[in-house]
Design a protein around this motif. Structure first.
Motif, PDB file in Angstrom:
ATOM      1  N   PRO A 136       1.080  -1.331   0.010  1.00 57.75           N
ATOM      2  CA  PRO A 136      -0.039  -0.131  -0.008  1.00 57.75           C
ATOM      3  C   PRO A 136       0.895   1.165  -0.116  1.00 57.75           C
ATOM      4  O   PRO A 136       1.894   1.137   0.594  1.00 57.75           O
ATOM      5  CB  PRO A 136      -0.885   0.025   1.192  1.00 57.75           C
ATOM      6  CG  PRO A 136      -0.918  -1.502   1.628  1.00 57.75           C
ATOM      7  CD  PRO A 136       0.759  -2.158   1.180  1.00 57.75           C
ATOM      8  N   PRO A 137       0.395   2.246  -0.630  1.00 57.06           N
ATOM      9  CA  PRO A 137       1.129   3.472  -0.511  1.00 57.06           C
ATOM     10  C   PRO A 137       1.271   4.304   0.669  1.00 57.06           C
ATOM     11  O   PRO A 137       0.380   3.962   1.476  1.00 57.06           O
ATOM     12  CB  PRO A 137       0.323   4.642  -1.638  1.00 57.06           C
ATOM     13  CG  PRO A 137      -0.981   4.196  -1.528  1.00 57.06           C
ATOM     14  CD  PRO A 137      -0.905   2.447  -1.316  1.00 57.06           C
ATOM     15  N   PRO A 138       2.373   5.048   0.942  1.00 50.28           N
ATOM     16  CA  PRO A 138       2.324   5.564   2.133  1.00 50.28           C
ATOM     17  C   PRO A 138       1.423   6.600   2.435  1.00 50.28           C
ATOM     18  O   PRO A 138       1.176   7.055   1.251  1.00 50.28           O
ATOM     19  CB  PRO A 138       4.019   5.970   2.176  1.00 50.28           C
ATOM     20  CG  PRO A 138       4.128   6.310   0.688  1.00 50.28           C
ATOM     21  CD  PRO A 138       3.604   5.060   0.206  1.00 50.28           C
ATOM     22  N   PRO A 139       1.226   7.237   3.498  1.00 50.64           N
ATOM     23  CA  PRO A 139       0.328   8.352   3.377  1.00 50.64           C
ATOM     24  C   PRO A 139       1.011   9.846   2.868  1.00 50.64           C
ATOM     25  O   PRO A 139       2.094   9.816   2.826  1.00 50.64           O
ATOM     26  CB  PRO A 139      -0.021   8.798   5.204  1.00 50.64           C
ATOM     27  CG  PRO A 139       1.112   7.819   5.711  1.00 50.64           C
ATOM     28  CD  PRO A 139       1.515   6.892   4.911  1.00 50.64           C
ATOM     29  N   PHE A 140      -0.225  10.515   2.657  1.00 53.13           N
ATOM     30  CA  PHE A 140       0.541  11.833   2.083  1.00 53.13           C
ATOM     31  C   PHE A 140       0.443  12.957   2.977  1.00 53.13           C
ATOM     32  O   PHE A 140      -0.546  13.315   3.992  1.00 53.13           O
ATOM     33  CB  PHE A 140      -0.499  12.274   0.927  1.00 53.13           C
ATOM     34  CG  PHE A 140      -0.009  13.606   0.239  1.00 53.13           C
ATOM     35  CD1 PHE A 140       1.176  13.733  -0.410  1.00 53.13           C
ATOM     36  CD2 PHE A 140      -0.758  14.818   0.383  1.00 53.13           C
ATOM     37  CE1 PHE A 140       1.372  14.915  -1.076  1.00 53.13           C
ATOM     38  CE2 PHE A 140      -0.481  16.002  -0.274  1.00 53.13           C
ATOM     39  CZ  PHE A 140       0.497  15.974  -1.103  1.00 53.13           C
ATOM     40  N   LEU A 141       1.647  13.442   3.288  1.00 57.84           N
ATOM     41  CA  LEU A 141       2.019  14.369   4.355  1.00 57.84           C
ATOM     42  C   LEU A 141       1.720  16.042   3.416  1.00 57.84           C
ATOM     43  O   LEU A 141       2.562  16.127   2.377  1.00 57.84           O
ATOM     44  CB  LEU A 141       3.073  14.436   5.054  1.00 57.84           C
ATOM     45  CG  LEU A 141       3.258  13.191   5.932  1.00 57.84           C
ATOM     46  CD1 LEU A 141       4.538  13.244   6.416  1.00 57.84           C
ATOM     47  CD2 LEU A 141       2.245  13.511   7.197  1.00 57.84           C
ATOM     48  N   THR A 142       0.856  16.841   4.139  1.00 58.08           N
ATOM     49  CA  THR A 142       0.943  18.278   3.668  1.00 58.08           C
ATOM     50  C   THR A 142       0.486  19.028   4.626  1.00 58.08           C
ATOM     51  O   THR A 142      -0.028  18.763   5.649  1.00 58.08           O
ATOM     52  CB  THR A 142      -0.143  18.353   2.309  1.00 58.08           C
ATOM     53  OG1 THR A 142       0.125  19.458   1.786  1.00 58.08           O
ATOM     54  CG2 THR A 142      -1.627  18.061   2.966  1.00 58.08           C
ATOM     55  N   LEU A 143       0.524  20.602   4.406  1.00 56.85           N
ATOM     56  CA  LEU A 143      -0.204  21.641   5.144  1.00 56.85           C
ATOM     57  C   LEU A 143      -1.391  22.073   4.422  1.00 56.85           C
ATOM     58  O   LEU A 143      -1.401  22.688   3.268  1.00 56.85           O
ATOM     59  CB  LEU A 143       0.735  22.502   5.287  1.00 56.85           C
ATOM     60  CG  LEU A 143       2.064  22.447   6.239  1.00 56.85           C
ATOM     61  CD1 LEU A 143       3.136  23.530   6.143  1.00 56.85           C
ATOM     62  CD2 LEU A 143       1.418  22.075   7.530  1.00 56.85           C
ATOM     63  N   GLY A 144      -2.398  21.815   5.118  1.00 61.57           N
ATOM     64  CA  GLY A 144      -3.884  22.398   4.689  1.00 61.57           C
ATOM     65  C   GLY A 144      -4.151  23.787   5.168  1.00 61.57           C
ATOM     66  O   GLY A 144      -4.183  24.150   6.186  1.00 61.57           O
ATOM     67  N   PRO A 145      -4.026  24.613   4.221  1.00 60.45           N
ATOM     68  CA  PRO A 145      -4.473  26.172   4.722  1.00 60.45           C
ATOM     69  C   PRO A 145      -5.715  26.021   5.452  1.00 60.45           C
ATOM     70  O   PRO A 145      -6.898  25.684   5.180  1.00 60.45           O
ATOM     71  CB  PRO A 145      -4.556  26.715   3.358  1.00 60.45           C
ATOM     72  CG  PRO A 145      -3.773  26.091   2.325  1.00 60.45           C
ATOM     73  CD  PRO A 145      -3.990  24.734   2.738  1.00 60.45           C
ATOM     74  N   ARG A 146      -5.593  26.912   6.651  1.00 60.30           N
ATOM     75  CA  ARG A 146      -6.756  27.013   7.513  1.00 60.30           C
ATOM     76  C   ARG A 146      -8.049  27.707   6.811  1.00 60.30           C
ATOM     77  O   ARG A 146      -9.074  27.222   7.040  1.00 60.30           O
ATOM     78  CB  ARG A 146      -6.389  27.866   8.521  1.00 60.30           C
ATOM     79  CG  ARG A 146      -5.781  27.201   9.673  1.00 60.30           C
ATOM     80  CD  ARG A 146      -5.718  27.903  11.184  1.00 60.30           C
ATOM     81  NE  ARG A 146      -5.631  26.983  12.163  1.00 60.30           N
ATOM     82  CZ  ARG A 146      -6.683  26.425  12.840  1.00 60.30           C
ATOM     83  NH1 ARG A 146      -7.998  26.995  12.481  1.00 60.30           N
ATOM     84  NH2 ARG A 146      -6.449  25.435  14.051  1.00 60.30           N
TER      85      ARG A 146
END
Length: 369
Positions: free
Chosen positions: A40-50
């Protein structure tokens, strides 16, 4: 020495920049049913603008999981602990409302199949988010000015530039267009005084009250109220929201009649007026029962009630340098706006002007038994 107006403008601009820079760290997992490749692919990490929206993150999320996705096309949606997330609610509001014990990062699951159309309204990606945002802007404009002409008369080029600034988090580009709408600030008077400072000013003032002109100020307010167990000792122990029936969406304009050039009003008074069903045990006034100057004739027009990271530095940016420590005197909390826990003593108009979303709505995430 800077003039008070210049000083207020400076810290308001700084607060706006911090609000627009606010983000929630996200860890997005692909739902097991959508995984078609091993491992399975690894999770995706990002910053979600508030101030941003989850569907606007789909292109980069889809690219990350592309090698493991099933064939075909379907509407993408997100969930948190089994709850489908409403795509038109800003990311920061969702986080403040649903994540009682703040996760860093916030763990979400993305689905590329099985859109829950019985729970979520249809979403066609960016176009739907843009349409929702522009409708919200028109609604706020109508509340503030009495009509929506300012938005309706925008050129196509300005509408495109405004939306692109929201998508990209470009506060300067946003201000270049939004200032032409002439929707704010809601009020310049009394924004940096705390309730305790205002009471002291009244006690020390010998100025007689005299009749004067009044000015009506209408502020659009959006509130999401989460129901929690009444006997909770710590909010972190709250049961996760299992469906949107446990969240009340309240959209009400708040009216303030400015009398004698003063319009000071606390968050406590505003929330008691906007939410009498939650604050019926207290009179609509200050924490000690007194009535603040300028809060005369404050009423809320009823509207439909339906089910439905910023840091400490951002909180300090909302206070005038000479009033930076005033919030410590607050008693209790009045909910979260832009990730900031606000006390009942905070000036309502200060919050409305400096912590609003790009749609001109200050949006509160409240938890009530």
């Amino acid at each position: 020495m800077a003039a008070p107006h210049d000083e207020a403008a400076a810290w308001s601009e700084e607060a706006a920049r911090r609000v627009w820079a606010g983000a929630v760290p996200l860890q997005v997992h692909l739902h097991d049913a959508d995984v078609t490749a091993l491992p399975p692919p690894p999770p995706f990490l990002t910053l979600g603008p508030r101030i941003g929206y989850l569907p606007l993150l789909i292109p980069v999320i889809k690219a990350h999981f592309s090698s493991a996705l099933p064939p075909g096309v379907d509407t993408v949606w997100f969930e948190y602990k089994g709850l489908p997330l409403k795509w038109y609610v800003p990311i920061g509001v969702l986080f403040d409302l649903l994540c009682a014990d703040p996760e860093r990062p916030w763990n979400l699951i993305v689905h590329f199949r099985g859109y829950p159309s019985e729970i979520l309204s249809p979403c066609e990606g960016e176009d739907s988010v843009k349409w929702s945002y522009m409708n919200s802007l028109k609604e706020a404009t109508f509340i503030i000015t009495g009509n929506s002409k300012n938005v309706m008369n925008m050129s196509h080029a300005d509408q495109v530039a405004l939306w692109e600034s929201v998508m990209k988090g470009n506060v300067d580009g946003y201000k270049n267009i939004s200032t032409r709408l002439k929707l704010g600030p809601f009020e310049d008077d009394g924004l940096i005084r705390t309730a305790s400072a205002e009471r002291q000013r009244q006690q020390n003032s010998d100025e007689p009250e005299s009749p004067g002109s009044s000015k009506l100020c209408r502020v659009p307010v959006r509130l999401y109220v989460r129901n929690v167990q009444e006997d909770l000792e710590y909010i972190e122990d709250a049961v996760p929201v299992s469906d949107w029936e446990g969240v009340s969406y309240i959209n009400r304009p708040f009216e303030i009649r400015k009398v004698e050039g003063r319009s000071y009003i606390t968050l406590e008074h505003a929330l008691q007026t906007l939410l009498p069903e939650f604050f019926s045990s207290k009179p609509a006034g200050s924490a000690d029962g007194s009535q603040h100057a300028g809060a005369l004739d404050s009423t809320a027009d009823s509207s439909n009630t339906t089910n439905s990271s910023s840091s400490q530095e951002a909180k300090q940016a909302l206070a005038s340098p000479r009033e930076a420590g005033a919030s410590k005197e607050s008693e209790g909390e009045a909910g979260k706006v832009q990730g900031i826990e606000l006390g009942h003593d905070h000036p309502f108009l200060l919050v409305a002007h400096n912590l609003e979303n790009p749609g001109y709505y200050p949006t509160f995430g409240l938890r009530r038994p």
